[in-house]
Structures are given as structure tokens and as C-alpha cells.
Design a protein around this motif. Sequence first.
Motif, short mmCIF file in Angstrom:
data_model
loop_
_atom_site.label_atom_id
_atom_site.label_comp_id
_atom_site.label_asym_id
_atom_site.label_seq_id
_atom_site.Cartn_x
_atom_site.Cartn_y
_atom_site.Cartn_z
N ALA A 155 0.82 -1.21 0.00
CA ALA A 155 0.00 0.00 0.00
C ALA A 155 0.85 1.25 0.00
O ALA A 155 0.54 2.24 -0.69
CB ALA A 155 -0.94 0.00 1.21
N VAL A 156 1.94 1.25 0.75
CA VAL A 156 2.85 2.40 0.76
C VAL A 156 3.55 2.51 -0.59
O VAL A 156 3.69 3.61 -1.16
CB VAL A 156 3.88 2.27 1.91
N ASP A 157 3.99 1.39 -1.12
CA ASP A 157 4.69 1.38 -2.40
C ASP A 157 3.81 1.94 -3.51
O ASP A 157 4.29 2.62 -4.42
CB ASP A 157 5.12 -0.05 -2.74
N GLU A 158 2.51 1.65 -3.44
CA GLU A 158 1.57 2.11 -4.46
C GLU A 158 1.01 3.51 -4.17
O GLU A 158 0.20 4.02 -4.94
CB GLU A 158 0.41 1.12 -4.59
N GLY A 159 1.41 4.10 -3.05
CA GLY A 159 0.93 5.43 -2.71
C GLY A 159 -0.44 5.45 -2.10
O GLY A 159 -1.06 6.52 -1.97
N ILE A 160 -0.96 4.28 -1.72
CA ILE A 160 -2.28 4.22 -1.08
C ILE A 160 -2.18 4.72 0.36
O ILE A 160 -3.07 5.40 0.85
CB ILE A 160 -2.83 2.77 -1.08
N LEU A 161 -1.11 4.37 1.04
CA LEU A 161 -0.83 4.83 2.39
C LEU A 161 0.45 5.64 2.39
O LEU A 161 1.34 5.42 1.57
CB LEU A 161 -0.68 3.64 3.36
N SER A 162 0.54 6.58 3.31
CA SER A 162 1.77 7.37 3.44
C SER A 162 2.58 6.81 4.60
O SER A 162 2.04 6.44 5.64
CB SER A 162 1.44 8.84 3.70
N ALA A 163 3.89 6.74 4.40
CA ALA A 163 4.78 6.21 5.43
C ALA A 163 5.26 7.34 6.31
O ALA A 163 5.54 8.45 5.84
CB ALA A 163 5.97 5.51 4.78
N GLU A 164 5.32 7.07 7.62
CA GLU A 164 5.80 8.09 8.55
C GLU A 164 7.28 8.37 8.34
O GLU A 164 7.74 9.50 8.50
CB GLU A 164 5.54 7.64 9.99
N ALA A 165 8.04 7.34 8.00
CA ALA A 165 9.47 7.49 7.76
C ALA A 165 9.74 7.35 6.27
O ALA A 165 8.86 6.95 5.49
CB ALA A 165 10.25 6.45 8.55
N GLU A 166 10.95 7.69 5.86
CA GLU A 166 11.32 7.56 4.46
C GLU A 166 11.22 6.09 4.04
O GLU A 166 11.67 5.20 4.76
CB GLU A 166 12.75 8.08 4.24
N PHE A 167 10.64 5.87 2.88
CA PHE A 167 10.36 4.50 2.45
C PHE A 167 10.94 4.29 1.06
O PHE A 167 10.62 5.04 0.13
CB PHE A 167 8.85 4.25 2.44
N GLU A 168 11.81 3.30 0.92
CA GLU A 168 12.35 2.98 -0.38
C GLU A 168 11.37 2.11 -1.15
O GLU A 168 10.74 1.22 -0.59
CB GLU A 168 13.69 2.24 -0.23
N LYS A 169 11.27 2.39 -2.44
CA LYS A 169 10.39 1.59 -3.28
C LYS A 169 10.82 0.13 -3.24
O LYS A 169 12.00 -0.20 -3.16
CB LYS A 169 10.45 2.09 -4.73
N LEU A 170 9.83 -0.75 -3.25
CA LEU A 170 10.12 -2.17 -3.26
C LEU A 170 10.78 -2.55 -4.59
O LEU A 170 10.43 -2.01 -5.65
CB LEU A 170 8.84 -2.98 -3.10
N THR A 171 11.73 -3.47 -4.53
CA THR A 171 12.25 -4.03 -5.77
C THR A 171 11.18 -4.93 -6.38
O THR A 171 10.20 -5.29 -5.72
CB THR A 171 13.53 -4.84 -5.51
N ASP A 172 11.37 -5.31 -7.63
CA ASP A 172 10.40 -6.20 -8.27
C ASP A 172 10.26 -7.50 -7.49
O ASP A 172 9.14 -8.02 -7.32
CB ASP A 172 10.83 -6.50 -9.71
N ASP A 173 11.38 -8.04 -7.02
CA ASP A 173 11.33 -9.30 -6.26
C ASP A 173 10.61 -9.11 -4.93
O ASP A 173 9.84 -9.97 -4.51
CB ASP A 173 12.75 -9.83 -6.02
#
Length: 229
Positions: A155-173
Motif C-alpha cells: 500500500a505504501v509502495d503504491e501510494g495508497i498509504l503514506s509512510a511516517e518514515a522515508e520509504f524505499e520503493k520495493l524491488t520487483d522481487d
Amino acid sequence: MSDSDTKTNWPSSLDDRELDELDAYLRTHAQESEGHLLLDGVHGLLSALAVGPTQVLPEEWLPEVLHEPFADEAEGNRVLALLAKLNDSISAELDVDAYEPILGEVDTEAGPVLSAAGWCEGFSRGIDLRALLWEKRLADDPSLMELLGPVMALAVDEGILSAEAEFEKLTDDEYDDCLAQLPAVLATVNHYWFEHPATEAELDALSRADQTKSEPHAPPRHRSGHWVH
């Protein structure tokens, strides 16, 4: 267990033709600017309700899915029957470890890939329908947040939820790994609420919040057809 028993107890899920029919209806009546849910989003919504702390009646969740009057009673009955079957199938699939999320696809240079964006949006809205219970328990019990980790990450990766801390995009794997974990996540969260049901204090707080809800300025959504019971 005999083959006949297995067939009898296996959940009756929508077949491909029924899924296509419901998908077509939702797409025809969706407005992207309004954030209307498509089939993957509806499945995410109903999945959250299936594993949540308390029952959510169709009168509460149908307005998240249907936004226009039906063309006629026949169309209304058909769409509501498909939604009811989809809803019923989720709990049945969880009971026999056969749950699989309905996901969307996005086109990439390498070809179409699965996307959890719509499913996560629906799941988030399902949680919102019992937000008080979810938020209090998530705050009080870190183990529930841990169980939901793969859903939260998607959800954070897709921008559905906002992360309180800095969040790196998930790798494909990592993304694919989170997708693969969704059936197990739903099963464990379902078990969590069964083992740790909402307390009387939590339910009282929810009841008081429901009683204070009043929006006289907001007209009700109008639809023809019948409610699913």
C-alpha cells in the motif's frame, strides 16, 4: 475425505465468465476522478471485511461499490447477486486455504505485470469502515501491524498509504514476494481477530461513534434494485 465430500465443501467462487461480467459492469460505471473501485478494489474491500473485527452489513459497504441507479431491476438483481457471491466466496476460500487476491495488471516495457494498487485501495477502505477498532488495536498491539506488514508495504509502495518514515520503493522481487504472501496474511489476520475479538470497551466506543454520526446535509445515494441480505 471422499472426492464427493471435497466437491461439496469446496467454495463456490465466481467463474471467469461471472468475473468478466462484474468487471465489465464496474468499469462501465466507474469514474477515475471519483476514485471508484474496480473488480480488484472490490475484492480488496470485501477481503478486509471478511477478516476484520466485526461484521459489516451490505448496507454499509455497497455504497463504496455502487454509485449509480441500475438500468432496471433485472440488472440490479444480477449485479447484487454477483457481489453477494463474491463476498460469500472470500470467507469460504479462507476456510479451506484457497484464498487468492484478485489483482489488476499494468503495462510495462517488459509486458503486463500484476499490480496490487486497486486491491490495496479497496482493503484500505474496508479497514476504514471499522477504522476505530482497527486503529485502536493496531496502536495497542504491534503484532497485528506486523501481521499486516506485506499489505502495508504494498500500500505504501503504491501510494495508497503514506509512510511516517522515508520509504524505499520495493524491488520487483520484494513486490512479488509481498503479493505471494497475501493469502497467508489474510489467513493470519482472520485468525488474529478470531482469537482476540473486539472487547466490550472497543465495541462501546464504536457504538458511540456511530450514534454521533449525522450528516443531514448529505443526501442518501439512490439506487434501484434490492439489497443483498
